[in-house]
Design a protein around this motif. Structure first.
Motif, PDB file in Angstrom:
ATOM      1  N   GLU A   1     -27.241  -4.648   1.864  1.00 10.17           N
ATOM      2  CA  GLU A   1     -25.941  -4.826   1.650  1.00 10.17           C
ATOM      3  C   GLU A   1     -25.629  -6.315   1.272  1.00 10.17           C
ATOM      4  OE1 GLU A   1     -24.152  -2.716   1.913  1.00 10.17           O
ATOM      5  OE2 GLU A   1     -25.265  -1.053   2.931  1.00 10.17           O
ATOM      6  N   ALA A   2     -26.456  -7.447   1.891  1.00  6.13           N
ATOM      7  CA  ALA A   2     -26.469  -8.817   1.184  1.00  6.13           C
ATOM      8  C   ALA A   2     -26.703  -8.877  -0.287  1.00  6.13           C
ATOM      9  CB  ALA A   2     -27.464  -9.622   2.119  1.00  6.13           C
ATOM     10  N   GLU A   3     -27.670  -8.073  -0.612  1.00  5.58           N
ATOM     11  CA  GLU A   3     -28.177  -8.323  -2.047  1.00  5.58           C
ATOM     12  C   GLU A   3     -27.224  -7.841  -3.004  1.00  5.58           C
ATOM     13  OE1 GLU A   3     -31.869  -6.530  -2.315  1.00  5.58           O
ATOM     14  OE2 GLU A   3     -32.940  -8.212  -1.215  1.00  5.58           O
ATOM     15  N   SER A   4     -26.281  -6.721  -2.463  1.00  5.38           N
ATOM     16  CA  SER A   4     -25.196  -6.040  -3.501  1.00  5.38           C
ATOM     17  C   SER A   4     -23.849  -6.704  -3.101  1.00  5.38           C
ATOM     18  CB  SER A   4     -25.471  -4.720  -3.208  1.00  5.38           C
ATOM     19  OG  SER A   4     -25.029  -4.181  -1.931  1.00  5.38           O
ATOM     20  N   SER A   5     -23.718  -7.735  -2.581  1.00  6.47           N
ATOM     21  CA  SER A   5     -22.290  -8.023  -1.908  1.00  6.47           C
ATOM     22  C   SER A   5     -22.197  -9.547  -2.588  1.00  6.47           C
ATOM     23  CB  SER A   5     -22.140  -8.465  -0.558  1.00  6.47           C
ATOM     24  OG  SER A   5     -23.079  -9.225   0.076  1.00  6.47           O
ATOM     25  N   ASN A   6     -20.882  -9.980  -2.384  1.00  7.57           N
ATOM     26  CA  ASN A   6     -20.830 -11.492  -3.050  1.00  7.57           C
ATOM     27  C   ASN A   6     -21.359 -12.576  -1.857  1.00  7.57           C
ATOM     28  OD1 ASN A   6     -18.973 -11.094  -0.707  1.00  7.57           O
ATOM     29  ND2 ASN A   6     -17.094 -11.597  -1.804  1.00  7.57           N
ATOM     30  N   ILE A   7     -22.010 -12.282  -0.978  1.00  8.94           N
ATOM     31  CA  ILE A   7     -22.643 -13.193   0.037  1.00  8.94           C
ATOM     32  C   ILE A   7     -23.895 -13.633  -0.586  1.00  8.94           C
ATOM     33  CG2 ILE A   7     -23.899 -11.795   1.580  1.00  8.94           C
ATOM     34  CD1 ILE A   7     -22.823 -13.332   3.837  1.00  8.94           C
ATOM     35  N   LEU A   8     -24.467 -12.769  -1.455  1.00  8.43           N
ATOM     36  CA  LEU A   8     -26.076 -13.254  -2.261  1.00  8.43           C
ATOM     37  C   LEU A   8     -26.145 -14.644  -2.301  1.00  8.43           C
ATOM     38  CD1 LEU A   8     -28.730 -12.208  -3.351  1.00  8.43           C
ATOM     39  CD2 LEU A   8     -27.430 -11.804  -5.374  1.00  8.43           C
ATOM     40  N   PRO A   9     -25.276 -15.298  -3.257  1.00  5.20           N
ATOM     41  CA  PRO A   9     -25.385 -16.762  -3.439  1.00  5.20           C
ATOM     42  C   PRO A   9     -25.712 -17.544  -2.267  1.00  5.20           C
ATOM     43  CG  PRO A   9     -23.795 -16.078  -4.802  1.00  5.20           C
ATOM     44  CD  PRO A   9     -23.826 -14.682  -3.758  1.00  5.20           C
ATOM     45  N   GLU A  10     -24.771 -17.371  -1.025  1.00  4.15           N
ATOM     46  CA  GLU A  10     -25.111 -18.217   0.201  1.00  4.15           C
ATOM     47  C   GLU A  10     -26.540 -17.940   0.885  1.00  4.15           C
ATOM     48  OE1 GLU A  10     -21.662 -17.862   2.824  1.00  4.15           O
ATOM     49  OE2 GLU A  10     -20.543 -16.792   1.265  1.00  4.15           O
ATOM     50  N   VAL A  11     -26.825 -16.420   0.655  1.00  4.03           N
ATOM     51  CA  VAL A  11     -28.072 -16.080   1.362  1.00  4.03           C
ATOM     52  C   VAL A  11     -29.274 -16.938   0.427  1.00  4.03           C
ATOM     53  CG1 VAL A  11     -29.755 -14.483   1.958  1.00  4.03           C
ATOM     54  CG2 VAL A  11     -27.253 -14.176   2.342  1.00  4.03           C
ATOM     55  N   THR A  12     -29.455 -16.753  -0.840  1.00  4.85           N
ATOM     56  CA  THR A  12     -30.334 -17.367  -1.664  1.00  4.85           C
ATOM     57  C   THR A  12     -30.349 -18.799  -1.482  1.00  4.85           C
ATOM     58  OG1 THR A  12     -30.212 -15.450  -3.228  1.00  4.85           O
ATOM     59  CG2 THR A  12     -31.010 -17.337  -4.144  1.00  4.85           C
ATOM     60  N   ARG A  13     -29.191 -19.513  -1.710  1.00  2.00           N
ATOM     61  CA  ARG A  13     -29.012 -20.859  -1.397  1.00  2.00           C
ATOM     62  C   ARG A  13     -29.553 -21.437   0.200  1.00  2.00           C
ATOM     63  NH1 ARG A  13     -23.952 -21.248  -1.982  1.00  2.00           N
ATOM     64  NH2 ARG A  13     -24.079 -21.298  -4.163  1.00  2.00           N
ATOM     65  N   PHE A  14     -29.451 -20.723   1.079  1.00  2.47           N
ATOM     66  CA  PHE A  14     -29.858 -21.044   2.199  1.00  2.47           C
ATOM     67  C   PHE A  14     -31.562 -20.863   2.375  1.00  2.47           C
ATOM     68  CE2 PHE A  14     -31.632 -19.792   6.412  1.00  2.47           C
ATOM     69  CZ  PHE A  14     -31.275 -20.897   6.995  1.00  2.47           C
ATOM     70  N   VAL A  15     -31.842 -20.140   1.841  1.00  5.12           N
ATOM     71  CA  VAL A  15     -33.377 -19.746   1.714  1.00  5.12           C
ATOM     72  C   VAL A  15     -34.284 -20.980   0.879  1.00  5.12           C
ATOM     73  CG1 VAL A  15     -35.440 -18.300   1.370  1.00  5.12           C
ATOM     74  CG2 VAL A  15     -33.370 -17.357   2.236  1.00  5.12           C
ATOM     75  N   LEU A  16     -33.531 -21.107  -0.198  1.00  6.60           N
ATOM     76  CA  LEU A  16     -34.136 -21.983  -1.241  1.00  6.60           C
ATOM     77  C   LEU A  16     -34.138 -23.571  -0.626  1.00  6.60           C
ATOM     78  CD1 LEU A  16     -35.214 -22.517  -4.093  1.00  6.60           C
ATOM     79  CD2 LEU A  16     -32.970 -22.916  -4.878  1.00  6.60           C
ATOM     80  N   GLN A  17     -32.840 -23.742  -0.234  1.00  4.02           N
ATOM     81  CA  GLN A  17     -32.777 -25.411   0.129  1.00  4.02           C
ATOM     82  C   GLN A  17     -33.531 -25.109   1.501  1.00  4.02           C
ATOM     83  OE1 GLN A  17     -28.627 -25.922   0.405  1.00  4.02           O
ATOM     84  NE2 GLN A  17     -28.318 -26.255  -1.591  1.00  4.02           N
ATOM     85  N   THR A  18     -33.711 -24.396   2.424  1.00  5.07           N
ATOM     86  CA  THR A  18     -34.345 -24.561   3.725  1.00  5.07           C
ATOM     87  C   THR A  18     -36.007 -24.558   3.578  1.00  5.07           C
ATOM     88  OG1 THR A  18     -32.817 -23.314   4.987  1.00  5.07           O
ATOM     89  CG2 THR A  18     -34.987 -23.601   5.792  1.00  5.07           C
ATOM     90  N   ALA A  19     -36.494 -23.936   2.538  1.00  2.00           N
ATOM     91  CA  ALA A  19     -37.866 -23.805   2.248  1.00  2.00           C
ATOM     92  C   ALA A  19     -38.230 -24.930   1.652  1.00  2.00           C
ATOM     93  CB  ALA A  19     -38.239 -22.578   1.427  1.00  2.00           C
ATOM     94  N   LEU A  20     -37.554 -25.522   0.627  1.00  5.07           N
ATOM     95  CA  LEU A  20     -38.087 -26.439  -0.258  1.00  5.07           C
ATOM     96  C   LEU A  20     -37.891 -28.050   0.776  1.00  5.07           C
ATOM     97  CD1 LEU A  20     -36.906 -25.910  -3.821  1.00  5.07           C
ATOM     98  CD2 LEU A  20     -38.987 -25.316  -2.666  1.00  5.07           C
ATOM     99  N   SER A  21     -37.004 -27.904   1.330  1.00  4.83           N
ATOM    100  CA  SER A  21     -36.522 -29.302   2.328  1.00  4.83           C
ATOM    101  C   SER A  21     -37.576 -29.138   3.562  1.00  4.83           C
ATOM    102  CB  SER A  21     -35.352 -29.017   3.152  1.00  4.83           C
ATOM    103  OG  SER A  21     -35.101 -29.956   3.864  1.00  4.83           O
ATOM    104  N   GLU A  22     -38.060 -28.191   3.920  1.00  2.21           N
ATOM    105  CA  GLU A  22     -39.208 -27.960   4.998  1.00  2.21           C
ATOM    106  C   GLU A  22     -40.791 -28.244   4.309  1.00  2.21           C
ATOM    107  OE1 GLU A  22     -37.407 -25.447   8.515  1.00  2.21           O
ATOM    108  OE2 GLU A  22     -38.834 -24.373   6.955  1.00  2.21           O
TER     109      GLU A  22
END
Length: 532
Positions: A335-356
């Motif tokens: 559901e997340a991948e096919s909804s308008n929340i996708l940018p928020e989920v992707t941004r969270f993983v990208l920023q968290t991973a690269l920050s850590e």
């Protein structure tokens, strides 16, 4: 983003997935139960014919893809430097054999390049001066067609080849001999799409199957259910679906068309509630979880298969709900991948991973893989976000974006521009879960991928069915200049098989379960110390 769900088989996932459904209103659950009963009743409808049509359509899609690939092989083998080769026809072999051998090295897929004069092959790029009738390479039964499929040649017995004759004048011209192994590699790719068998056939000549076996005499279709003919050359691709695909198609149609048969107003209302109301609630719960800090990222190491040294990590999203505890990605990622929340989920993983990764700055080169969906590449601002994050990384950290195949990758201008801009910044790209949905040769040709990740389903079967499929994927990857990563490695036997077929990288529970960043740093230090 398919790999956000990689631990759906871990302990406790079934329990938490069931608990999560308590988010849904009781009325919706009641409707879901009622709809399920109606679907079972409706499954008696006539779905066999429709399922067979779907199976044949899938076989034709496979056949069309394989025909296009073989057309490409034949064109690539014969079109390049054609004028240079044809200029040598009729000249003495001792005067041109060195030039002929040199031209052969520039042609793809070619075993031998020969000159023909008056119906005789008289000069070979591999053997020099010879004298063999052209009819040896072109089966007389097939008439005047310019290609022939042979089980062997006079010089290499039991090695199938495809011969192609380009005449320059009557009974004279250029003979191209193409390795049968290249056709076999193409056919193996078709088997990975759900075909049980695939074969290349020329009428009057025989056929070559996906195991490299040549059969001279073939009964009509020879047990293959679909035949797709090339419009460019006189050959056909034969396809037969696997029993598992047939069963899956029939089961799917029994359910789908049963529901359609009961399309009354009340059922349509139930389907609306079942399909949309829970989805909105689930997406809202994910959005609230992001705001509350319920989500975090863990990392599964990727190792060099030869010495098990950690060379990279894959960032995986995890959700620990304040009330229901750990929630499996299998529950919410579709559901997340096919909804308008996708940018928020992707941004969270990208920023968290690269920050850590930036926080503990690994001392040796480390690839950090983050899952994205094809829709991410098409949205505004995504490329700028990634570039800003990449430019702030330590020297030894490299970003790899993994694209899932569950959603088709658009060949639009925005997608191509995104690839080009990110590649220019040193970002690498991987196809995740390769072989499960939309992967094909055309995808590898159109986009500059760096890695192919073999889906865990194929790795799990390597002990029972052997490594032939993996060998085919490795050969395909090498052809396109890509590296291979095997997912879901869980046993030493699977590891040994991957070593034997030359898979360079792998990940799975055999090497390391996903870790939080702090524990990952310790694991990296231990891996570096062991290999130094």
């Amino acid at each position: 983003m398919a790999n956000f769900r990689k631990t759906s088989t871990e302990q406790g996932s079934a329990k938490t997935s069931g608990a999560f459904w308590q988010f849904m209103p009781k009325a919706t659950l009641s409707v879901a139960v009622l709809s399920g009963i109606l679907v079972m009743v409706a499954a008696v409808s006539r779905s066999e014919h429709l399922a067979n049509r779907a199976i044949r359509k899938n076989e034709r899609l496979i056949g069309d893809d394989l025909v296009a690939s073989v057309d490409h092989v034949i064109y690539s083998a014969s079109a390049k430097r054609r004028a240079n080769v044809e200029a040598l026809v009729g000249l003495p072999c001792n005067a041109v054999e060195q030039r002929l051998a040199e031209l052969e090295t520039h042609l793809l897929y070619i075993r031998d390049l020969s000159l023909v004069e008056n119906g005789h092959v008289y000069c070979s790029s591999a053997l020099g001066r010879i004298d063999v009738p052209l009819s040896v390479y072109l089966n007389p039964k097939s008439g005047a067609q310019p290609i022939g499929l042979l089980g062997q040649t006079p010089f290499q017995p039991d090695v199938p080849v495809l011969s192609l004759f380009n005449p320059t004048r009557s009974s004279s011209g250029v003979l191209y001999v193409i390795e049968g192994e290249y056709l076999e590699d193409v056919l193996v790719h078709g088997v990975r799409y759900g075909a049980q068998r695939a074969a290349f056939a020329i009428e009057g000549n025989g056929l070559l199957d996906d195991h490299g076996r040549f059969v001279a005499e073939v009964t009509p279709r020879g047990g293959y259910s679909t035949k797709v003919t090339s419009h460019a050359w006189p050959f056909a691709i034969l396809v037969a679906s696997s029993p598992s695909l047939v069963a899956r198609k029939r089961w799917t149609h029994e359910l789908a068309f049963g529901v359609v048969g009961l399309s009354v107003d009340g059922l349509l209302a139930a389907l609306y509630l079942l399909g949309f109301a829970p989805r909105r609630l689930l997406v809202s719960a994910v959005r609230q979880g992001l705001k509350r800090g319920d989500f975090h990222v863990v990392y599964q190491p990727i190792v060099a298969v030869v010495d098990r040294r950690i060379v990279g990590v894959e960032a995986l999203l995890r959700w620990h709900h304040a009330k229901w505890g750990p929630i499996s990605p299998a529950v919410f990622m579709d559901e997340a991948e096919s909804s308008n929340i996708l940018p928020e989920v992707t941004r969270f993983v990208l920023q968290t991973a690269l920050s850590e990764m930036k926080a503990f700055a690994p001392a040796s080169p480390l690839r950090t893989a983050v899952n994205i969906a094809p829709r991410d590449l098409e949205r505004r601002g995504f490329v700028e976000e990634v570039i800003a994050a990449v430019r702030d990384l330590p020297p030894y950290v490299e970003l790899v974006l993994e694209l899932t195949e569950r959603f088709r990758l658009s060949d639009g201008v925005r997608t191509s521009a995104a690839f080009a801009a990110l590649k220019a910044e040193g970002v690498k790209f991987a196809i995740d879960d390769f072989g499960t949905d939309h992967s094909n040769l055309d995808l590898l040709k159109r986009f500059p991928f760096d890695y192919i990740k073999i889906d865990r389903h194929f790795i799990a079967q390597i002990d029972m069915e052997g490594p032939d499929l993996i060998v085919g994927i490795v050969a395909l990857a090498r052809h396109f200049g890509l590296q291979v990563i095997a997912e879901g490695v869980e046993t030493e036997s699977q590891h040994d098989r991957l070593v034997s077929v030359g898979v360079p990288y792998a990940q799975g529970y055999l090497y390391q379960r996903p870790l939080v960043a702090q524990l990952l740093a310790a694991s990296l230090n231990a891996s570096t110390a062991t290999t130094n």
